[in-house]
Scaffold this active site. Structure first.
Site, PDB file in Angstrom:
ATOM      1  CB  THR A   1      -0.909   0.003   1.244  1.00 17.81           C
ATOM      2  OG1 THR A   1      -1.700  -1.173   1.192  1.00 17.81           O
ATOM      3  CG2 THR A   1      -1.806   1.222   1.254  1.00 17.81           C
TER       4      THR A   1
ATOM      5  CG  PHE B   1      -8.831  -4.441  -2.490  1.00 18.52           C
ATOM      6  CD1 PHE B   1      -8.764  -3.113  -2.085  1.00 18.52           C
ATOM      7  CD2 PHE B   1      -8.624  -4.734  -3.835  1.00 18.52           C
ATOM      8  CE1 PHE B   1      -8.520  -2.094  -3.004  1.00 18.52           C
ATOM      9  CE2 PHE B   1      -8.387  -3.727  -4.769  1.00 18.52           C
ATOM     10  CZ  PHE B   1      -8.340  -2.399  -4.345  1.00 18.52           C
ATOM     11  CG  LEU B   2      -4.984  -9.740   1.696  1.00 18.41           C
ATOM     12  CD1 LEU B   2      -4.589  -9.646   3.143  1.00 18.41           C
ATOM     13  CD2 LEU B   2      -4.205 -10.848   1.014  1.00 18.41           C
TER      14      LEU B   2
ATOM     15  CG  PHE C   1     -16.398  -2.716   7.156  1.00 21.21           C
ATOM     16  CD1 PHE C   1     -16.457  -4.001   6.642  1.00 21.21           C
ATOM     17  CD2 PHE C   1     -15.175  -2.241   7.594  1.00 21.21           C
ATOM     18  CE1 PHE C   1     -15.328  -4.793   6.569  1.00 21.21           C
ATOM     19  CE2 PHE C   1     -14.035  -3.029   7.521  1.00 21.21           C
ATOM     20  CZ  PHE C   1     -14.116  -4.314   7.004  1.00 21.21           C
TER      21      PHE C   1
ATOM     22  CB  ALA D   1     -21.076   0.301  17.086  1.00 19.32           C
TER      23      ALA D   1
ATOM     24  CB  CYS E   1      -4.660  -1.783   6.906  1.00 20.14           C
ATOM     25  SG  CYS E   1      -3.774  -3.307   6.578  1.00 20.14           S
TER      26      CYS E   1
ATOM     27  CE  LYS F   1     -10.178  -8.989  10.877  1.00 20.93           C
ATOM     28  NZ  LYS F   1     -10.311  -8.803   9.405  1.00 20.93           N
TER      29      LYS F   1
HETATM   30  C1  UGA Z   1      -8.409  -3.807   5.962  1.00 16.67           C
HETATM   31  C2  UGA Z   1      -9.405  -3.808   4.775  1.00 16.67           C
HETATM   32  O1  UGA Z   1     -10.665  -4.299   5.218  1.00 16.67           O
HETATM   33  C3  UGA Z   1      -8.876  -4.682   3.627  1.00 16.67           C
HETATM   34  O2  UGA Z   1      -9.756  -4.587   2.525  1.00 16.67           O
HETATM   35  C4  UGA Z   1      -7.486  -4.171   3.217  1.00 16.67           C
HETATM   36  O3  UGA Z   1      -6.936  -4.972   2.198  1.00 16.67           O
HETATM   37  C5  UGA Z   1      -6.569  -4.222   4.421  1.00 16.67           C
HETATM   38  O4  UGA Z   1      -7.128  -3.395   5.478  1.00 16.67           O
HETATM   39  C6  UGA Z   1      -5.214  -3.716   4.013  1.00 16.67           C
HETATM   40  O5  UGA Z   1      -5.106  -2.538   3.668  1.00 16.67           O
HETATM   41  O6  UGA Z   1      -4.268  -4.506   3.942  1.00 16.67           O
HETATM   42  P1  UGA Z   1      -7.836  -5.485   7.969  1.00 16.67           P
HETATM   43  O7  UGA Z   1      -7.156  -4.300   8.572  1.00 16.67           O
HETATM   44  O8  UGA Z   1      -7.106  -6.766   7.864  1.00 16.67           O
HETATM   45  O9  UGA Z   1      -8.333  -5.133   6.459  1.00 16.67           O
HETATM   46  O10 UGA Z   1      -9.162  -5.808   8.807  1.00 16.67           O
HETATM   47  P2  UGA Z   1     -10.661  -5.256   8.817  1.00 16.67           P
HETATM   48  O11 UGA Z   1     -11.562  -6.417   8.841  1.00 16.67           O
HETATM   49  O12 UGA Z   1     -10.899  -4.229   7.804  1.00 16.67           O
HETATM   50  O13 UGA Z   1     -10.731  -4.548  10.270  1.00 16.67           O
HETATM   51  C7  UGA Z   1     -10.001  -3.386  10.580  1.00 16.67           C
HETATM   52  C8  UGA Z   1     -10.446  -2.837  11.928  1.00 16.67           C
HETATM   53  O14 UGA Z   1     -11.773  -2.327  11.856  1.00 16.67           O
HETATM   54  C9  UGA Z   1     -10.467  -3.881  13.050  1.00 16.67           C
HETATM   55  O15 UGA Z   1      -9.940  -3.302  14.218  1.00 16.67           O
HETATM   56  C10 UGA Z   1     -11.925  -4.213  13.216  1.00 16.67           C
HETATM   57  O16 UGA Z   1     -12.255  -4.613  14.510  1.00 16.67           O
HETATM   58  C11 UGA Z   1     -12.559  -2.859  12.902  1.00 16.67           C
HETATM   59  N1  UGA Z   1     -13.966  -2.973  12.432  1.00 16.67           N
HETATM   60  C12 UGA Z   1     -14.260  -3.578  11.260  1.00 16.67           C
HETATM   61  C13 UGA Z   1     -14.981  -2.419  13.209  1.00 16.67           C
HETATM   62  O17 UGA Z   1     -14.751  -1.851  14.300  1.00 16.67           O
HETATM   63  N2  UGA Z   1     -16.277  -2.513  12.750  1.00 16.67           N
HETATM   64  C14 UGA Z   1     -16.581  -3.109  11.568  1.00 16.67           C
HETATM   65  O18 UGA Z   1     -17.788  -3.132  11.221  1.00 16.67           O
HETATM   66  C15 UGA Z   1     -15.556  -3.658  10.813  1.00 16.67           C
END
Ligand code: UGA
Length: 437
Positions: free
Chosen positions: A121, A152-153, A249, A252, A260, A320
């Site tokens: 990135t 985008f994983l 997403f 809360a 990321c 997470k």
């Molecule tokens: C994120 C993006 O979702 C991916 O698409 C992207 O490829 C990746 O960053 C990257 O740039 O490499 P990631 O950080 O692995 O992925 O995990 P997410 O599932 O997006 O969660 C990120 C944070 O948001 C976590 O702390 C999670 O708990 C929080 N979150 C997620 C929430 O608080 N609420 C939600 O509804 C979703």
């Protein structure tokens, strides 16, 4: 096709293993000799569901190998992917020195045409710099194309995300390079969007920032729910049923973390300022995210009155579930905050314990063997990561083990009425607190 991936971290390893699994011949390269040794010995240095099996299968089929040499990777592939870290710097910008170094090293060993793909990135316009750098150090004058191919994983479901992508973005200047990239992704049967390099780079930052914005939006609404007696889960369902918005997403919680979102939003703010078009909306996203953790802490303080000497258990340390990654984890920050206020904090996480032990801010926490040991004698339980293991716990046993059965659920893992029935005082995010029936 013959492919190499420079950098065997989360993105590099998962990408390499998935490319091999669809039939490509892949060389994963890393400059960490120990990591290469570990991988060659059949061990996987990170936890990612399904990854170990995938690696073993493809190593056995001779489609996946590991090397410490960029030359070996470049020699044995038509396409060279760069997947090295781009860590944040204190001013919010991104440290691109690993990318620059790899670009120079590739240039030094380039003897024939190669497509050089940036998967890390990076801020918009990095591809131009990579191309300039390769041109400058291209000793043999070999032909090459630079491509941007953002990833985008999500950690925790990276193998699934890579195998079943929503879309593939290919930012390329040359049609030939774009065609080769399309061949790489043909087996994944996903929609492919071909753009210029700058647009592809921007798509990545804009996508992550939008997702973070979505989370901050629902977190801000959760504060209004708490103040008004509405229920954030119902509100999120009601909003999310609108197909233009979607339910994903809109969970809360205690704020987003990980390697990321925090980094990418800071980088997007910095690059927009540099380009003379400040993106102030994203500063508010950051602000809401920080405030969400503070509000959660305040609800713990308001209930327990004083944290000093209180026995508090924290379930979950990773940013997470389904990962061992604790980078920029809000859970770790929470533990650090409570320890600094004099609480006696016990912690447990299914996969994050080993890495968490190395964090100096939380060294004085009691690291427990399992979730139930951790709550023994606790005066409060804080749920910071929504692991399945916690959702399936026997709540009656948890209640029996605690001295005062108070739960602060930062991930809305449980139903308030169930918690009240079991006998907990239960606080969650954006929902009215409940007391035992
Ligand atoms: C994120 C993006 O979702 C991916 O698409 C992207 O490829 C990746 O960053 C990257 O740039 O490499 P990631 O950080 O692995 O992925 O995990 P997410 O599932 O997006 O969660 C990120 C944070 O948001 C976590 O702390 C999670 O708990 C929080 N979150 C997620 C929430 O608080 N609420 C939600 O509804 C979703």
């Amino acid at each position: 096709m013959d492919l190499s991936i420079i950098g065997s971290g989360y993105v590099g390893l998962v990408t390499g293993a998935c490319f091999a699994d669809v039939g490509h011949n892949v060389t994963c390269v890393d400059n960490d000799a120990h990591k290469i040794e570990v991988l060659r010995a059949g061990r996987v240095p990170i936890y990612e569901p399904g990854l170990e099996e995938l690696i073993h299968r493809n190593v056995a089929a001779h489609r996946l190998r590991f090397s410490g040499s960029i030359k070996e990777g470049v020699d044995n592939s038509q396409i060279v992917f760069i997947a090295v870290p781009t860590p944040p710097q204190s001013d919010g910008s991104v440290d691109l020195s690993f990318i620059e170094k790899v670009a120079r090293e590739i240039a030094g060993v380039l003897t024939d045409y190669r497509v050089i793909v940036d998967k890390s990135t990076v801020p918009v316009k990095t591809g131009e710099k990579v191309a300039e750098s390769i041109k400058r150090y291209n000793r043999h004058g070999a032909k090459f194309d630079v491509v941007s191919n953002p990833e985008f994983l999500r950690e925790g479901c990276a193998v699934h995300d890579l195998m079943h992508p929503d879309r593939i973005v290919i930012g390329a200047q040359s049609e030939h390079a774009a065609d080769l990239m399309k061949k790489v992704y043909e087996p994944f049967m996903a929609p492919i969007l071909v753009t210029d390099i700058n647009s592809a780079e921007l798509i990545k930052h804009a996508a992550n920032s939008f997702l973070a914005l979505k989370i901050s939006y629902i977190n801000a609404v959760s504060a209004i729910c708490e103040a008004s007696g509405a229920d954030i889960e119902k509100v999120a369902d009601g909003i999310g049923m609108d197909q233009r918005i979607g339910r994903n997403f809109l969970n809360a919680g205690i704020g987003y973390g990980g390697s990321c979102f925090p980094k990418d939003i800071a980088a997007f703010i910095t690059i927009s300022e540099k380009l003379g078009v400040p993106f102030s909306l994203l500063k508010e996203v950051q602000h809401i995210n920080a405030a969400q953790k503070e509000r959660f802490l305040k609800s713990i303080r308001d209930t327990l009155w004083v944290l000093r000497e209180k026995k508090i258990t924290v379930w979950g340390l990773t940013f997470k579930p389904d990962t061992d990654d604790i980078r920029s984890s809000v859970a770790i920050d929470l533990v650090g905050d409570m320890l600094r206020e004099g609480a006696q904090v016990s912690v447990y996480d299914p996969k994050g314990m080993e890495r968490a032990r190395e964090i100096s801010e939380i060294k004085s926490a009691r690291f427990c063997e399992n979730a139930l040991d951790a709550v023994d004698g606790a005066e409060a339980l804080v749920i910071a990561t929504e692991w399945e293991e916690f959702a399936n716990v026997d709540l009656a046993v948890v209640k029996e083990k605690m001295t005062t059965p108070i739960v602060f659920d930062g991930r809305n893992l449980f139903d308030p009425s169930t918690m009240a029935k079991v006998g907990f005082r239960y606080h969650s995010i954006g929902r009215t607190p409940v007391t035992p029936d």
